[in-house]
Design a protein around this motif. Structure first.
Motif, PDB file in Angstrom:
ATOM      1  N   ILE A  67       4.643 -10.504   6.420  1.00  0.00           N
ATOM      2  CA  ILE A  67       3.940  -9.741   5.388  1.00  0.00           C
ATOM      3  C   ILE A  67       2.600  -9.228   5.913  1.00  0.00           C
ATOM      4  O   ILE A  67       2.223  -8.072   5.676  1.00  0.00           O
ATOM      5  N   LEU A  68       1.873 -10.071   6.640  1.00  0.00           N
ATOM      6  CA  LEU A  68       0.582  -9.642   7.182  1.00  0.00           C
ATOM      7  C   LEU A  68       0.744  -8.561   8.251  1.00  0.00           C
ATOM      8  O   LEU A  68      -0.082  -7.659   8.348  1.00  0.00           O
ATOM      9  N   ALA A  69       1.809  -8.647   9.055  1.00  0.00           N
ATOM     10  CA  ALA A  69       2.043  -7.610  10.064  1.00  0.00           C
ATOM     11  C   ALA A  69       2.345  -6.268   9.398  1.00  0.00           C
ATOM     12  O   ALA A  69       1.836  -5.221   9.829  1.00  0.00           O
ATOM     13  N   LEU A  70       3.149  -6.293   8.348  1.00  0.00           N
ATOM     14  CA  LEU A  70       3.425  -5.053   7.625  1.00  0.00           C
ATOM     15  C   LEU A  70       2.182  -4.536   6.916  1.00  0.00           C
ATOM     16  O   LEU A  70       1.955  -3.327   6.842  1.00  0.00           O
ATOM     17  N   ARG A  71       1.358  -5.432   6.407  1.00  0.00           N
ATOM     18  CA  ARG A  71       0.090  -5.026   5.775  1.00  0.00           C
ATOM     19  C   ARG A  71      -0.849  -4.391   6.795  1.00  0.00           C
ATOM     20  O   ARG A  71      -1.530  -3.403   6.493  1.00  0.00           O
ATOM     21  N   ALA A  72      -0.876  -4.931   8.000  1.00  0.00           N
ATOM     22  CA  ALA A  72      -1.719  -4.344   9.048  1.00  0.00           C
ATOM     23  C   ALA A  72      -1.255  -2.930   9.380  1.00  0.00           C
ATOM     24  O   ALA A  72      -2.078  -2.039   9.618  1.00  0.00           O
ATOM     25  N   GLN A  73       0.055  -2.718   9.386  1.00  0.00           N
ATOM     26  CA  GLN A  73       0.561  -1.369   9.633  1.00  0.00           C
ATOM     27  C   GLN A  73       0.156  -0.420   8.512  1.00  0.00           C
ATOM     28  O   GLN A  73      -0.224   0.734   8.771  1.00  0.00           O
ATOM     29  N   ASP A  74       0.222  -0.879   7.271  1.00  0.00           N
ATOM     30  CA  ASP A  74      -0.193  -0.040   6.146  1.00  0.00           C
ATOM     31  C   ASP A  74      -1.681   0.292   6.203  1.00  0.00           C
ATOM     32  O   ASP A  74      -2.086   1.428   5.940  1.00  0.00           O
ATOM     33  N   LEU A  75      -2.495  -0.712   6.516  1.00  0.00           N
ATOM     34  CA  LEU A  75      -3.933  -0.473   6.599  1.00  0.00           C
ATOM     35  C   LEU A  75      -4.275   0.510   7.712  1.00  0.00           C
ATOM     36  O   LEU A  75      -5.177   1.337   7.564  1.00  0.00           O
ATOM     37  N   THR A  76      -3.558   0.417   8.820  1.00  0.00           N
ATOM     38  CA  THR A  76      -3.785   1.357   9.919  1.00  0.00           C
ATOM     39  C   THR A  76      -3.417   2.770   9.492  1.00  0.00           C
ATOM     40  O   THR A  76      -4.135   3.720   9.788  1.00  0.00           O
ATOM     41  N   HIS A  77      -2.330   2.895   8.789  1.00  0.00           N
ATOM     42  CA  HIS A  77      -1.899   4.217   8.302  1.00  0.00           C
ATOM     43  C   HIS A  77      -2.919   4.802   7.330  1.00  0.00           C
ATOM     44  O   HIS A  77      -3.133   6.023   7.310  1.00  0.00           O
ATOM     45  N   ASP A  78      -3.569   3.941   6.543  1.00  0.00           N
ATOM     46  CA  ASP A  78      -4.587   4.394   5.600  1.00  0.00           C
ATOM     47  C   ASP A  78      -5.927   4.665   6.255  1.00  0.00           C
ATOM     48  O   ASP A  78      -6.849   5.133   5.596  1.00  0.00           O
ATOM     49  N   GLY A  79      -6.077   4.334   7.530  1.00  0.00           N
ATOM     50  CA  GLY A  79      -7.320   4.594   8.247  1.00  0.00           C
ATOM     51  C   GLY A  79      -8.323   3.466   8.205  1.00  0.00           C
ATOM     52  O   GLY A  79      -9.448   3.619   8.668  1.00  0.00           O
ATOM     53  N   ARG A  80      -7.961   2.322   7.671  1.00  0.00           N
ATOM     54  CA  ARG A  80      -8.870   1.163   7.616  1.00  0.00           C
ATOM     55  C   ARG A  80      -8.565   0.245   8.788  1.00  0.00           C
ATOM     56  O   ARG A  80      -7.967  -0.821   8.640  1.00  0.00           O
ATOM     57  N   VAL A  81      -9.012   0.661   9.961  1.00  0.00           N
ATOM     58  CA  VAL A  81      -8.622   0.011  11.212  1.00  0.00           C
ATOM     59  C   VAL A  81      -9.243  -1.374  11.355  1.00  0.00           C
ATOM     60  O   VAL A  81      -8.577  -2.310  11.806  1.00  0.00           O
ATOM     61  N   GLU A  82     -10.494  -1.540  10.986  1.00  0.00           N
ATOM     62  CA  GLU A  82     -11.133  -2.854  11.146  1.00  0.00           C
ATOM     63  C   GLU A  82     -10.454  -3.911  10.276  1.00  0.00           C
ATOM     64  O   GLU A  82     -10.221  -5.034  10.717  1.00  0.00           O
ATOM     65  N   GLU A  83     -10.136  -3.549   9.054  1.00  0.00           N
ATOM     66  CA  GLU A  83      -9.422  -4.486   8.184  1.00  0.00           C
ATOM     67  C   GLU A  83      -8.012  -4.744   8.715  1.00  0.00           C
ATOM     68  O   GLU A  83      -7.509  -5.868   8.646  1.00  0.00           O
ATOM     69  N   ALA A  84      -7.398  -3.730   9.286  1.00  0.00           N
ATOM     70  CA  ALA A  84      -6.062  -3.895   9.884  1.00  0.00           C
ATOM     71  C   ALA A  84      -6.117  -4.830  11.076  1.00  0.00           C
ATOM     72  O   ALA A  84      -5.200  -5.630  11.286  1.00  0.00           O
ATOM     73  N   ARG A  85      -7.161  -4.767  11.869  1.00  0.00           N
ATOM     74  CA  ARG A  85      -7.295  -5.671  13.026  1.00  0.00           C
ATOM     75  C   ARG A  85      -7.447  -7.120  12.577  1.00  0.00           C
ATOM     76  O   ARG A  85      -6.866  -8.025  13.177  1.00  0.00           O
ATOM     77  N   ARG A  86      -8.224  -7.336  11.520  1.00  0.00           N
ATOM     78  CA  ARG A  86      -8.360  -8.706  11.005  1.00  0.00           C
ATOM     79  C   ARG A  86      -7.026  -9.213  10.452  1.00  0.00           C
ATOM     80  O   ARG A  86      -6.641 -10.361  10.685  1.00  0.00           O
ATOM     81  N   THR A  87      -6.317  -8.363   9.742  1.00  0.00           N
ATOM     82  CA  THR A  87      -5.021  -8.748   9.196  1.00  0.00           C
ATOM     83  C   THR A  87      -4.018  -9.021  10.304  1.00  0.00           C
ATOM     84  O   THR A  87      -3.236  -9.978  10.237  1.00  0.00           O
ATOM     85  N   ALA A  88      -4.036  -8.207  11.350  1.00  0.00           N
ATOM     86  CA  ALA A  88      -3.134  -8.414  12.487  1.00  0.00           C
ATOM     87  C   ALA A  88      -3.453  -9.723  13.207  1.00  0.00           C
ATOM     88  O   ALA A  88      -2.555 -10.390  13.719  1.00  0.00           O
ATOM     89  N   TRP A  89      -4.726 -10.091  13.251  1.00  0.00           N
ATOM     90  CA  TRP A  89      -5.102 -11.360  13.875  1.00  0.00           C
ATOM     91  C   TRP A  89      -4.467 -12.522  13.101  1.00  0.00           C
ATOM     92  O   TRP A  89      -3.926 -13.451  13.707  1.00  0.00           O
ATOM     93  N   TRP A  90      -4.531 -12.483  11.773  1.00  0.00           N
ATOM     94  CA  TRP A  90      -3.919 -13.532  10.967  1.00  0.00           C
ATOM     95  C   TRP A  90      -2.407 -13.530  11.112  1.00  0.00           C
ATOM     96  O   TRP A  90      -1.770 -14.594  11.117  1.00  0.00           O
TER      97      TRP A  90
END
Length: 115
Positions: free
Chosen positions: A55-78
């Motif tokens: 779920i977190l990996a898919l959320r990181a992909q969504d955040l990246t698509h939305d342009g929120r890269v820093e939040e996506a990096r934190r989510t990808a770390w988790w």
């Protein structure tokens, strides 16, 4: 120090690397899928961790698509943390049996002999 959550889009990394307007993020999607597969063999504790990683990996992909890269990096770390924890929980019993299987068998043989 290089940030492990950034990546270059190529043929090899196309499943994990997602690029948005502000940069690319390694979403750890492949790690999460492998963790889900291994969790099916190990049981109760590893399944929720593997699903959280997915779920977190898919959320990181969504955040990246939305342009929120820093939040996506934190989510990808988790996502990576939960994925590696799942793999550790899944493979730890196998490693223990390989290295300590003889000692475990000897212990049970001693218990049976003492009975």
């Amino acid at each position: 120090m290089e940030n492990k959550n950034t990546c270059e889009l190529s043929e090899r990394t196309q499943d994990d690397c997602r690029c948005g307007k502000n940069g690319c993020v390694n979403s750890r999607f492949t790690l999460a899928v492998i963790a889900v597969i291994l969790s099916c063999f190990t049981g109760f504790w590893s399944i929720p961790m593997a699903l959280a990683a997915l779920i977190l990996a898919l959320r990181a992909q969504d955040l990246t698509h939305d342009g929120r890269v820093e939040e996506a990096r934190r989510t990808a770390w988790w996502a990576g943390l939960f994925g590696w924890l799942t793999i550790l929980v899944a493979l730890l019993p196998v490693v223990l049996i390989i290295f300590f299987g003889g000692a475990i068998m000897a212990f049970f043989a001693a218990l049976l002999a003492a009975a």
